[in-house]
Scaffold this motif. Structure first.
Motif, PDB file in Angstrom:
ATOM      1  N   ARG A 112       4.166   5.795  42.995  1.00  0.00           N
ATOM      2  CA  ARG A 112       2.829   6.291  42.669  1.00  0.00           C
ATOM      3  C   ARG A 112       2.538   7.627  43.346  1.00  0.00           C
ATOM      4  NH1 ARG A 112      -0.984   2.937  44.939  1.00  0.00           N
ATOM      5  NH2 ARG A 112      -2.578   3.999  43.687  1.00  0.00           N
ATOM      6  N   VAL A 113       1.963   8.530  42.553  1.00  0.00           N
ATOM      7  CA  VAL A 113       1.483   9.824  43.047  1.00  0.00           C
ATOM      8  C   VAL A 113       0.066  10.016  42.505  1.00  0.00           C
ATOM      9  CG1 VAL A 113       1.772  12.334  43.021  1.00  0.00           C
ATOM     10  CG2 VAL A 113       3.790  10.844  43.156  1.00  0.00           C
ATOM     11  N   LYS A 114      -0.811  10.407  43.381  1.00  0.00           N
ATOM     12  CA  LYS A 114      -2.219  10.576  43.011  1.00  0.00           C
ATOM     13  C   LYS A 114      -2.650  12.016  43.273  1.00  0.00           C
ATOM     14  CE  LYS A 114      -6.845   8.803  44.122  1.00  0.00           C
ATOM     15  NZ  LYS A 114      -7.598   7.865  45.001  1.00  0.00           N
ATOM     16  N   VAL A 115      -3.358  12.612  42.282  1.00  0.00           N
ATOM     17  CA  VAL A 115      -3.839  14.000  42.412  1.00  0.00           C
ATOM     18  C   VAL A 115      -5.319  14.028  42.056  1.00  0.00           C
ATOM     19  CG1 VAL A 115      -3.527  16.409  41.717  1.00  0.00           C
ATOM     20  CG2 VAL A 115      -1.574  14.829  41.672  1.00  0.00           C
ATOM     21  N   SER A 116      -6.105  14.662  42.908  1.00  0.00           N
ATOM     22  CA  SER A 116      -7.535  14.852  42.625  1.00  0.00           C
ATOM     23  C   SER A 116      -7.903  16.293  42.945  1.00  0.00           C
ATOM     24  CB  SER A 116      -8.388  13.884  43.450  1.00  0.00           C
ATOM     25  OG  SER A 116      -8.172  14.092  44.835  1.00  0.00           O
ATOM     26  N   ALA A 117      -8.790  16.845  42.124  1.00  0.00           N
ATOM     27  CA  ALA A 117      -9.215  18.235  42.305  1.00  0.00           C
ATOM     28  C   ALA A 117     -10.711  18.339  42.064  1.00  0.00           C
ATOM     29  CB  ALA A 117      -8.459  19.163  41.347  1.00  0.00           C
ATOM     30  N   GLY A 118     -11.367  19.241  42.772  1.00  0.00           N
ATOM     31  CA  GLY A 118     -12.809  19.428  42.602  1.00  0.00           C
ATOM     32  C   GLY A 118     -13.286  20.645  43.354  1.00  0.00           C
ATOM     33  N   ALA A 119     -14.548  20.965  43.143  1.00  0.00           N
ATOM     34  CA  ALA A 119     -15.160  22.100  43.845  1.00  0.00           C
ATOM     35  C   ALA A 119     -15.258  21.783  45.328  1.00  0.00           C
ATOM     36  CB  ALA A 119     -16.534  22.402  43.268  1.00  0.00           C
ATOM     37  N   TRP A 120     -15.107  22.842  46.136  1.00  0.00           N
ATOM     38  CA  TRP A 120     -15.102  22.657  47.593  1.00  0.00           C
ATOM     39  C   TRP A 120     -15.897  23.807  48.223  1.00  0.00           C
ATOM     40  CZ3 TRP A 120     -13.956  18.799  50.699  1.00  0.00           C
ATOM     41  CH2 TRP A 120     -13.720  19.032  52.056  1.00  0.00           C
ATOM     42  N   GLY A 121     -17.205  23.595  48.334  1.00  0.00           N
ATOM     43  CA  GLY A 121     -18.029  24.656  48.896  1.00  0.00           C
ATOM     44  C   GLY A 121     -18.261  25.760  47.881  1.00  0.00           C
TER      45      GLY A 121
END
Length: 467
Positions: free
Chosen positions: A382-391
């Motif tokens: 299993r590999v998990k990737v999450s992305a989002g705004a950061w500041g």
């Protein structure tokens, strides 16, 4: 509304808009205060002058009516109904100096009844100084402390050497009331005028400086990759600035293109000899050919690494590429799941569709691809990737796996060029180093930590572009 006001007013001491508005506000407040004080004062003085005129007429009547008999001053009651009515608010008195130099009343109006005319101690000197003129002052009357306007004049009567002081007084309550009413209306009108002037100044400054705000917005669009040049027509005062900015943008683009050309030429010049050397050693055995092949492969990897870094630095200094993060993650996940199909690796990724990386697609593919490949290589499944705004203006990519992880004391070491976690695992040891170098070129940061899944967690902070 607050954001718009903040935009137009700016920070104290740094905003031209705020400076212009506060300077105008200060001038308006001072001008209105002075105007209000002058108008109120002049209105009051006008009323007091009217009372003074009536008092002077009363004094003139007293002087005409007064006479001297056997050295004594005789003053009959004058023909004025108000001075004959008790406590009517209009009074008169005649005084002379005694042996001590103080004024002593020798005659007075019926309206005073048994009360005394208010005479200040300094009146003797004051009337003597004006030599027949009139001295005016405010005093308190006998009828419940009524406010009075008093006039006094020193006169010389025929047949008498010692001068006589004639005093007349009028109730000034109406003048005070009218002055207060006038002041209230004046300050209310000036207050409304001030608010109107402030609103006019605000909109005048806002409209006058709007081209500067629009120019700032265009520059921001260029910086964020939404535009490549300043395109609007501006007033003659700032048109030269917009023109110079366009020339600067053109120059920067030219420098970037020149750097890319040089990098490409250098890559071609270095890779061709290395390819020839590798071709010459193919099919040959022995220690020397093996050394040449190994060193040539290492040199080619180092050349690729440094050329890649140079290209990334040139792109990062350029104006404005935008790459959708979700598209790159989807592309990388599909490709790597096929590469590691035999291992059964599953890549679970999540990213908002509107999340944009402020940089070139190829560089984001390189960074995400290296991190994902490393995670797939060491994960169990299993590999998990999450992305989002950061500041503000930043994004964060987090890549985790369920592999064995990495000891904390080795995390800085693996970011160095050529360092490998395990010699038995294929690779050059440049993957994480490449990611770190590219991230730094974009003024970002790569951090390694422990994942909740049990393996390694790589956190990649990069510049974000507005969607």
């Amino acid at each position: 509304m607050k954001q718009n006001l903040g935009r137009y007013l700016g920070r104290p001491g740094r905003s031209l808009t705020r400076r212009l508005i506060w300077l105008a506000a200060a001038w308006i407040v001072v001008a209105l205060l002075v105007t209000g004080l002058v108008l109120t004062s002049q209105f009051q003085e006008s009323g007091l002058r009217r009372l003074g005129g009536v008092n002077n007429n009363t004094i003139d009547e007293l002087v005409v009516a007064a006479s001297v008999r056997d050295g004594q001053v005789v003053v009959p009651q004058i023909e004025d109904s108000r001075t004959k009515a008790l406590l009517s608010g209009k009074y008169w008195a005649v005084a002379e100096r005694n042996a001590d130099g103080d004024l002593v009343v020798i005659a007075r109006s019926t309206s005073l009844w048994d009360s005394e005319m208010p005479i200040p101690a300094s009146l003797t000197e004051r009337v003597a100084e004006v030599a027949g003129g009139t001295v005016s002052y405010n005093a308190v009357g006998p009828n419940n402390g009524e406010p009075l306007r008093v006039a006094a004049s020193q006169k010389q009567l025929p047949g008498r050497e010692q001068p006589v002081v004639f005093i007349a007084a009028l109730n000034r309550s109406n003048i005070d009331s009218d002055t207060r009413q006038f002041a209230t209306l004046t300050w209310a009108a000036l207050g409304l005028l001030g608010v109107g002037l402030m609103a006019a100044v605000f909109f005048q400054v806002r409209i006058g400086l709007r081209p500067l705000y629009e120019l700032g917005q265009e520059i921001g669009d260029v910086r964020k990759g939404r535009a490549t040049r300043i395109t609007q027509d501006y007033p003659v005062e700032i048109a030269p600035l917009a023109e110079q900015l366009n020339k600067l943008l053109d120059h920067n683009q030219e420098v970037v293109e020149r750097q890319r050309t040089h990098v490409g030429n250098l890559a071609h010049a270095l890779k061709t000899p290395l390819s020839v050397m590798l071709a010459e050693t193919e099919g040959q055995s022995g220690t020397l050919p093996e050394i040449v092949r190994r060193q040539s492969e290492l040199m080619r990897g180092q050349v690729d690494h440094h050329l890649r870094r140079a290209r990334a630095a040139a792109r990062a200094q350029g104006s404005g590429e935008r790459t959708a993060v979700a598209e790159v993650l989807d592309e990388m996940a599909v490709m790597l799941e096929r590469v590691f199909q035999s291992k059964g690796v599953e890549i679970d990724w999540r990213a908002p569709d509107e999340l944009m990386f402020r940089g070139e697609r190829q560089d984001l593919q390189e960074m995400v691809g290296n991190l994902l490949e490393n995670a797939c290589l060491w994960s169990k499944r299993r590999v998990k990737v999450s992305a989002g705004a950061w500041g503000w203006g930043r994004l964060l990519l987090v890549i985790e796996d369920d592999g064995p992880g990495l000891p904390e004391d080795r995390r800085d070491e693996v970011l160095k060029r050529g360092t490998r976690l395990d010699e038995d695992v294929p690779g050059t040891g440049l993957g994480l180093s490449i990611v770190d170098e590219l991230t730094r070129a974009y003024e970002g940061r790569l951090t390694l930590g422990d994942s909740d899944m049990g393996g390694l967690k790589a956190m990649l902070e990069l510049p974000a572009a507005e969607s």
